[in-house]
Design a protein around this motif. Structure first.
Motif, PDB file in Angstrom:
ATOM      1  N   UNK A  43      34.041  35.855  53.881  1.00 32.32           N
ATOM      2  CA  UNK A  43      33.370  34.999  52.894  1.00 32.32           C
ATOM      3  C   UNK A  43      32.904  35.843  51.713  1.00 32.32           C
ATOM      4  N   UNK A  44      32.357  37.023  51.996  1.00 33.54           N
ATOM      5  CA  UNK A  44      31.935  37.923  50.903  1.00 33.54           C
ATOM      6  C   UNK A  44      33.123  38.262  50.009  1.00 33.54           C
ATOM      7  N   UNK A  45      34.238  38.576  50.624  1.00 38.70           N
ATOM      8  CA  UNK A  45      35.444  38.937  49.882  1.00 38.70           C
ATOM      9  C   UNK A  45      35.942  37.766  49.036  1.00 38.70           C
ATOM     10  N   UNK A  47      34.222  35.197  47.983  1.00 33.36           N
ATOM     11  CA  UNK A  47      33.235  34.941  46.925  1.00 33.36           C
ATOM     12  C   UNK A  47      33.413  35.924  45.785  1.00 33.36           C
ATOM     13  N   UNK A  48      33.644  37.171  46.122  1.00 35.63           N
ATOM     14  CA  UNK A  48      33.855  38.200  45.097  1.00 35.63           C
ATOM     15  C   UNK A  48      35.092  37.887  44.262  1.00 35.63           C
ATOM     16  N   UNK A  49      36.183  37.480  44.919  1.00 32.80           N
ATOM     17  CA  UNK A  49      37.406  37.126  44.185  1.00 32.80           C
ATOM     18  C   UNK A  49      37.179  35.931  43.267  1.00 32.80           C
ATOM     19  N   UNK A  50      36.440  34.929  43.750  1.00 29.42           N
ATOM     20  CA  UNK A  50      36.166  33.762  42.921  1.00 29.42           C
ATOM     21  C   UNK A  50      35.258  34.111  41.740  1.00 29.42           C
ATOM     22  N   UNK A  51      34.305  34.996  41.974  1.00 29.41           N
ATOM     23  CA  UNK A  51      33.435  35.421  40.877  1.00 29.41           C
ATOM     24  C   UNK A  51      34.240  36.183  39.828  1.00 29.41           C
ATOM     25  N   UNK A  52      35.191  36.993  40.282  1.00 30.15           N
ATOM     26  CA  UNK A  52      36.075  37.698  39.346  1.00 30.15           C
ATOM     27  C   UNK A  52      36.925  36.702  38.567  1.00 30.15           C
ATOM     28  N   UNK A  53      37.430  35.680  39.256  1.00 26.25           N
ATOM     29  CA  UNK A  53      38.245  34.662  38.592  1.00 26.25           C
ATOM     30  C   UNK A  53      37.417  33.894  37.563  1.00 26.25           C
ATOM     31  N   UNK A  54      36.186  33.568  37.921  1.00 22.00           N
ATOM     32  CA  UNK A  54      35.306  32.856  36.998  1.00 22.00           C
ATOM     33  C   UNK A  54      35.018  33.705  35.762  1.00 22.00           C
ATOM     34  N   UNK A  55      34.788  34.987  35.986  1.00 17.84           N
ATOM     35  CA  UNK A  55      34.551  35.910  34.874  1.00 17.84           C
ATOM     36  C   UNK A  55      35.794  36.029  33.992  1.00 17.84           C
ATOM     37  N   UNK A  56      36.971  36.086  34.621  1.00 20.17           N
ATOM     38  CA  UNK A  56      38.221  36.168  33.855  1.00 20.17           C
ATOM     39  C   UNK A  56      38.432  34.903  33.019  1.00 20.17           C
ATOM     40  N   UNK A  57      38.094  33.746  33.602  1.00 26.16           N
ATOM     41  CA  UNK A  57      38.206  32.499  32.842  1.00 26.16           C
ATOM     42  C   UNK A  57      37.284  32.512  31.630  1.00 26.16           C
ATOM     43  N   UNK A  58      36.079  33.010  31.833  1.00 19.00           N
ATOM     44  CA  UNK A  58      35.132  33.088  30.718  1.00 19.00           C
ATOM     45  C   UNK A  58      35.683  34.004  29.617  1.00 19.00           C
ATOM     46  N   UNK A  59      36.179  35.178  30.013  1.00 20.93           N
ATOM     47  CA  UNK A  59      36.749  36.114  29.035  1.00 20.93           C
ATOM     48  C   UNK A  59      37.958  35.511  28.329  1.00 20.93           C
ATOM     49  N   UNK A 113      33.440  26.235  44.458  1.00 18.39           N
ATOM     50  CA  UNK A 113      33.914  27.014  45.605  1.00 18.39           C
ATOM     51  C   UNK A 113      32.931  28.135  45.949  1.00 18.39           C
ATOM     52  N   UNK A 114      32.386  28.788  44.916  1.00 22.56           N
ATOM     53  CA  UNK A 114      31.402  29.854  45.147  1.00 22.56           C
ATOM     54  C   UNK A 114      30.175  29.282  45.846  1.00 22.56           C
ATOM     55  N   UNK A 115      29.682  28.138  45.378  1.00 19.17           N
ATOM     56  CA  UNK A 115      28.504  27.515  45.997  1.00 19.17           C
ATOM     57  C   UNK A 115      28.780  27.117  47.438  1.00 19.17           C
ATOM     58  N   UNK A 116      29.980  26.591  47.706  1.00 19.41           N
ATOM     59  CA  UNK A 116      30.352  26.225  49.068  1.00 19.41           C
ATOM     60  C   UNK A 116      30.391  27.461  49.970  1.00 19.41           C
ATOM     61  N   UNK A 117      30.991  28.530  49.482  1.00 19.16           N
ATOM     62  CA  UNK A 117      31.065  29.757  50.278  1.00 19.16           C
ATOM     63  C   UNK A 117      29.684  30.346  50.533  1.00 19.16           C
ATOM     64  N   UNK A 118      28.817  30.302  49.534  1.00 20.38           N
ATOM     65  CA  UNK A 118      27.456  30.824  49.723  1.00 20.38           C
ATOM     66  C   UNK A 118      26.682  29.990  50.737  1.00 20.38           C
ATOM     67  N   UNK A 119      26.888  28.677  50.720  1.00 19.40           N
ATOM     68  CA  UNK A 119      26.248  27.805  51.700  1.00 19.40           C
ATOM     69  C   UNK A 119      26.758  28.131  53.104  1.00 19.40           C
TER      70      UNK A 119
END
Length: 153
Positions: A43-45, A47-59, A113-119
């Motif tokens: 789940x940590x892994x 979440x990290x990938x999704x956070x990277x994807x979210x950051x890439x989308x923002x960029x 997806x990040x919120x679901x994984x954190x839950x």
């Protein structure tokens, strides 16, 4: 107070069991704790990938159309390309399926997806800590039973 009563109940049940039974419960709960730890790491892994994807989308959303960039084909292979339309993105929804979404929908997908994984992570932490306490209790009772069985020198 109820948790303490339940914990005490587990200890009382374990004390009534034979050494073999307590040992089997200890081994089983240790195995479950290890499996839960693996799940937590996954789940940590993710979440990290999704956070990277979210950051890439923002960029990506900040880049102008026609901007030259490197496009990843694999984790280590990039090819030169230009940004055609930063408002449309392909979202990997699993098992080889991709869905075209707007940038806002892509960001929203990542956040949900990040919120679901954190839950799920929080729920697994709770279960793992309960299993760990049962394993620790079983270990302590097992040691006490083995000490009683061993001849005193």
């Amino acid at each position: 107070m109820m948790a303490a009563a339940a914990k005490g109940g587990v200890a009382m049940e374990l004390e009534k069991m034979s050494v073999e039974q307590v040992k089997a419960i200890k081994e089983q709960t240790d195995l479950e704790v290890n499996l839960l730890q693996d799940s937590l790491n996954n789940i940590r892994s993710a979440t990290s990938r999704l956070e990277s994807a979210s950051s890439a989308l923002h960029d990506l959303s900040l880049r102008p159309q026609g901007h030259p960039m490197l496009v990843p084909l694999t984790a280590s292979l990039y090819v030169p390309g230009t940004l055609d339309d930063s408002d449309k993105v392909l979202v990997d929804v699993g098992t080889g399926y991709f869905i075209e979404k707007t940038m806002a929908e892509g960001k929203d997908y990542c956040e949900r997806k990040i919120n679901l994984l954190k839950s799920n992570f929080d729920q697994l932490i709770e279960v793992a800590s309960k299993k760990k306490s049962i394993a620790d209790e079983a270990g302590a009772i097992l040691q006490a039973k083995l000490k009683q069985l061993s001849p005193t020198s």
